[in-house]
Design a protein around this motif. Structure first.
Motif, PDB file in Angstrom:
ATOM      1  N   ASP A  68      43.117  30.153  45.776  1.00  0.00           N
ATOM      2  CA  ASP A  68      43.290  31.305  46.668  1.00  0.00           C
ATOM      3  C   ASP A  68      42.031  32.180  46.588  1.00  0.00           C
ATOM      4  O   ASP A  68      41.587  32.528  45.493  1.00  0.00           O
ATOM      5  CB  ASP A  68      44.518  32.103  46.235  1.00  0.00           C
ATOM      6  N   PRO A  69      41.461  32.564  47.723  1.00  0.00           N
ATOM      7  CA  PRO A  69      40.227  33.358  47.712  1.00  0.00           C
ATOM      8  C   PRO A  69      40.376  34.714  47.030  1.00  0.00           C
ATOM      9  O   PRO A  69      39.386  35.295  46.569  1.00  0.00           O
ATOM     10  CB  PRO A  69      39.886  33.507  49.195  1.00  0.00           C
ATOM     11  N   HIS A  70      41.600  35.245  46.932  1.00  0.00           N
ATOM     12  CA  HIS A  70      41.792  36.534  46.270  1.00  0.00           C
ATOM     13  C   HIS A  70      41.395  36.469  44.797  1.00  0.00           C
ATOM     14  O   HIS A  70      41.058  37.492  44.189  1.00  0.00           O
ATOM     15  CB  HIS A  70      43.260  36.956  46.357  1.00  0.00           C
ATOM     16  N   LEU A  71      41.439  35.270  44.203  1.00  0.00           N
ATOM     17  CA  LEU A  71      41.129  35.135  42.782  1.00  0.00           C
ATOM     18  C   LEU A  71      39.673  35.428  42.469  1.00  0.00           C
ATOM     19  O   LEU A  71      39.319  35.673  41.317  1.00  0.00           O
ATOM     20  CB  LEU A  71      41.485  33.721  42.311  1.00  0.00           C
ATOM     21  N   ASP A  72      38.816  35.412  43.480  1.00  0.00           N
ATOM     22  CA  ASP A  72      37.380  35.594  43.269  1.00  0.00           C
ATOM     23  C   ASP A  72      36.871  36.953  43.726  1.00  0.00           C
ATOM     24  O   ASP A  72      35.666  37.161  43.832  1.00  0.00           O
ATOM     25  CB  ASP A  72      36.600  34.495  44.015  1.00  0.00           C
ATOM     26  N   VAL A  73      37.780  37.876  43.995  1.00  0.00           N
ATOM     27  CA  VAL A  73      37.344  39.193  44.470  1.00  0.00           C
ATOM     28  C   VAL A  73      38.006  40.303  43.662  1.00  0.00           C
ATOM     29  O   VAL A  73      39.043  40.095  43.020  1.00  0.00           O
ATOM     30  CB  VAL A  73      37.679  39.384  45.967  1.00  0.00           C
ATOM     31  N   GLY A  74      37.400  41.484  43.708  1.00  0.00           N
ATOM     32  CA  GLY A  74      37.986  42.660  43.080  1.00  0.00           C
ATOM     33  C   GLY A  74      38.250  42.498  41.595  1.00  0.00           C
ATOM     34  O   GLY A  74      37.578  41.747  40.885  1.00  0.00           O
ATOM     35  N   ASP A  75      39.252  43.221  41.121  1.00  0.00           N
ATOM     36  CA  ASP A  75      39.579  43.217  39.694  1.00  0.00           C
ATOM     37  C   ASP A  75      40.088  41.875  39.190  1.00  0.00           C
ATOM     38  O   ASP A  75      40.045  41.605  37.991  1.00  0.00           O
ATOM     39  CB  ASP A  75      40.641  44.278  39.403  1.00  0.00           C
ATOM     40  N   LEU A  76      40.574  41.046  40.116  1.00  0.00           N
ATOM     41  CA  LEU A  76      41.114  39.760  39.675  1.00  0.00           C
ATOM     42  C   LEU A  76      40.065  38.873  39.022  1.00  0.00           C
ATOM     43  O   LEU A  76      40.392  37.987  38.239  1.00  0.00           O
ATOM     44  CB  LEU A  76      41.742  39.016  40.866  1.00  0.00           C
ATOM     45  N   ARG A  77      38.808  39.131  39.323  1.00  0.00           N
ATOM     46  CA  ARG A  77      37.732  38.335  38.709  1.00  0.00           C
ATOM     47  C   ARG A  77      37.691  38.514  37.200  1.00  0.00           C
ATOM     48  O   ARG A  77      37.152  37.658  36.480  1.00  0.00           O
ATOM     49  CB  ARG A  77      36.385  38.751  39.293  1.00  0.00           C
ATOM     50  N   PHE A  78      38.229  39.615  36.708  1.00  0.00           N
ATOM     51  CA  PHE A  78      38.147  39.925  35.286  1.00  0.00           C
ATOM     52  C   PHE A  78      39.444  39.643  34.537  1.00  0.00           C
ATOM     53  O   PHE A  78      39.544  39.908  33.342  1.00  0.00           O
ATOM     54  CB  PHE A  78      37.760  41.402  35.115  1.00  0.00           C
ATOM     55  N   GLU A  79      40.422  39.112  35.235  1.00  0.00           N
ATOM     56  CA  GLU A  79      41.700  38.779  34.606  1.00  0.00           C
ATOM     57  C   GLU A  79      41.704  37.323  34.137  1.00  0.00           C
ATOM     58  O   GLU A  79      41.049  36.471  34.731  1.00  0.00           O
ATOM     59  CB  GLU A  79      42.849  38.975  35.604  1.00  0.00           C
ATOM     60  N   PRO A  80      42.462  37.013  33.081  1.00  0.00           N
ATOM     61  CA  PRO A  80      42.590  35.614  32.663  1.00  0.00           C
ATOM     62  C   PRO A  80      43.184  34.798  33.808  1.00  0.00           C
ATOM     63  O   PRO A  80      44.166  35.219  34.431  1.00  0.00           O
ATOM     64  CB  PRO A  80      43.561  35.691  31.482  1.00  0.00           C
ATOM     65  N   ARG A 167      53.119  36.281  29.036  1.00  0.00           N
ATOM     66  CA  ARG A 167      52.076  35.435  28.473  1.00  0.00           C
ATOM     67  C   ARG A 167      50.764  35.819  29.080  1.00  0.00           C
ATOM     68  O   ARG A 167      50.722  36.453  30.096  1.00  0.00           O
ATOM     69  CB  ARG A 167      52.430  33.986  28.707  1.00  0.00           C
ATOM     70  N   PRO A 168      49.623  35.485  28.457  1.00  0.00           N
ATOM     71  CA  PRO A 168      48.356  36.000  28.913  1.00  0.00           C
ATOM     72  C   PRO A 168      48.043  35.590  30.311  1.00  0.00           C
ATOM     73  O   PRO A 168      47.147  34.857  30.564  1.00  0.00           O
ATOM     74  CB  PRO A 168      47.328  35.411  27.975  1.00  0.00           C
ATOM     75  N   ARG A 169      48.665  36.073  31.199  1.00  0.00           N
ATOM     76  CA  ARG A 169      48.335  35.863  32.560  1.00  0.00           C
ATOM     77  C   ARG A 169      49.219  36.802  33.225  1.00  0.00           C
ATOM     78  O   ARG A 169      48.922  37.392  34.166  1.00  0.00           O
ATOM     79  CB  ARG A 169      48.603  34.475  33.051  1.00  0.00           C
ATOM     80  N   ARG A 170      50.155  37.169  32.783  1.00  0.00           N
ATOM     81  CA  ARG A 170      50.942  38.115  33.443  1.00  0.00           C
ATOM     82  C   ARG A 170      51.526  39.020  32.414  1.00  0.00           C
ATOM     83  O   ARG A 170      52.646  39.278  32.400  1.00  0.00           O
ATOM     84  CB  ARG A 170      52.024  37.375  34.166  1.00  0.00           C
ATOM     85  N   ALA A 171      50.851  39.448  31.444  1.00  0.00           N
ATOM     86  CA  ALA A 171      51.524  40.194  30.428  1.00  0.00           C
ATOM     87  C   ALA A 171      52.466  40.896  31.277  1.00  0.00           C
ATOM     88  O   ALA A 171      52.408  42.070  31.468  1.00  0.00           O
ATOM     89  CB  ALA A 171      50.578  41.130  29.744  1.00  0.00           C
ATOM     90  N   GLU A 177      48.829  45.471  31.389  1.00  0.00           N
ATOM     91  CA  GLU A 177      48.809  45.618  32.824  1.00  0.00           C
ATOM     92  C   GLU A 177      47.797  44.693  33.444  1.00  0.00           C
ATOM     93  O   GLU A 177      46.868  44.273  32.819  1.00  0.00           O
ATOM     94  CB  GLU A 177      48.388  47.016  33.268  1.00  0.00           C
ATOM     95  N   ARG A 178      48.016  44.375  34.700  1.00  0.00           N
ATOM     96  CA  ARG A 178      47.050  43.593  35.424  1.00  0.00           C
ATOM     97  C   ARG A 178      47.204  43.933  36.880  1.00  0.00           C
ATOM     98  O   ARG A 178      48.178  44.539  37.284  1.00  0.00           O
ATOM     99  CB  ARG A 178      47.276  42.094  35.231  1.00  0.00           C
TER     100      ARG A 178
END
Length: 206
Positions: A68-80, A167-171, A177-178
């Protein structure tokens, strides 16, 4: 949130991430939430053998489709990455949660999960396959179906204990928070605050 809003419930918050659980414990202490306990593990594997059955399981798992292109933009780039997407069609975590819920829920217990903007039909089908009744969708503030809930059987549920998994992806539920995007590309959804790692689960037991 459940422990705060329902002080008579007993809440078990779980997460696969030790760091996420440390934050959650700190938050509970700071807020004086004596009705919340914590356990480390992935989904139902985190549950101690002597817990349950539960009256409520709530989860906001990773559900973004791989690529999904959203994974490469904004704050999501810094999330596990694992806090946002389980890979593939984005439904693997939801499949595990829904399939495992009947064995952990009391009669009349409820399962509630969040999902992606275009996954409502698929998630409702998972609920039906698992034997849930009274299945319905709820919309977010943008009017997009983003929650599915269903009841296991028709007996009333009177539980007063809750448990949450993450779990470390959606604490996902307690402690971190994420930010997560799962919106229609034509109308981007406002990011939602989540736990620092990104995957959680909540349940209430009798």
């Amino acid at each position: 949130a459940i422990a705060s809003e329902r002080p008579l419930a007993r809440v078990l918050a779980t997460d696969a991430s030790p760091d996420a659980l440390a934050v959650a414990r700190g938050n509970a202490t700071r807020l004086g939430l004596a009705n919340a306990a914590f356990a480390q593990g992935d989904w139902y594997e985190a549950l101690p053998a002597d817990t349950g059955p539960f009256d409520l399981v709530v989860s906001n798992p990773p559900y973004i489709v791989a690529g999904d292109p959203h994974l490469d933009v904004g704050d999501l780039r810094f999330e596990p990455a694992c806090a946002l997407s389980p890979g593939g069609d984005g439904l693997d975590a939801l499949r595990a949660i829904v399939a495992g819920a009947p064995a952990r829920l009391a009669a009349g217990g409820w399962l509630m999960v969040e999902h992606g903007y275009d996954q409502a039909d698929a998630v409702r089908a998972l609920f039906a396959e698992a034997g849930f009744e009274a299945i319905e969708s709820r919309r977010d503030l943008a009017g997009i179906p983003r929650i599915v809930l269903g009841r296991l059987g028709s007996e009333p549920s009177l539980g007063v204990r809750a448990v949450t998994f993450a779990r470390p992806r959606r604490a996902h539920l307690h402690g971190c928070e994420r930010k997560c995007y799962g919106s229609d590309p034509k109308r981007p959804e406002r990011p939602e605050r989540r736990h620092a790692n990104a995957r959680q689960h909540a349940a209430i037991s009798a």
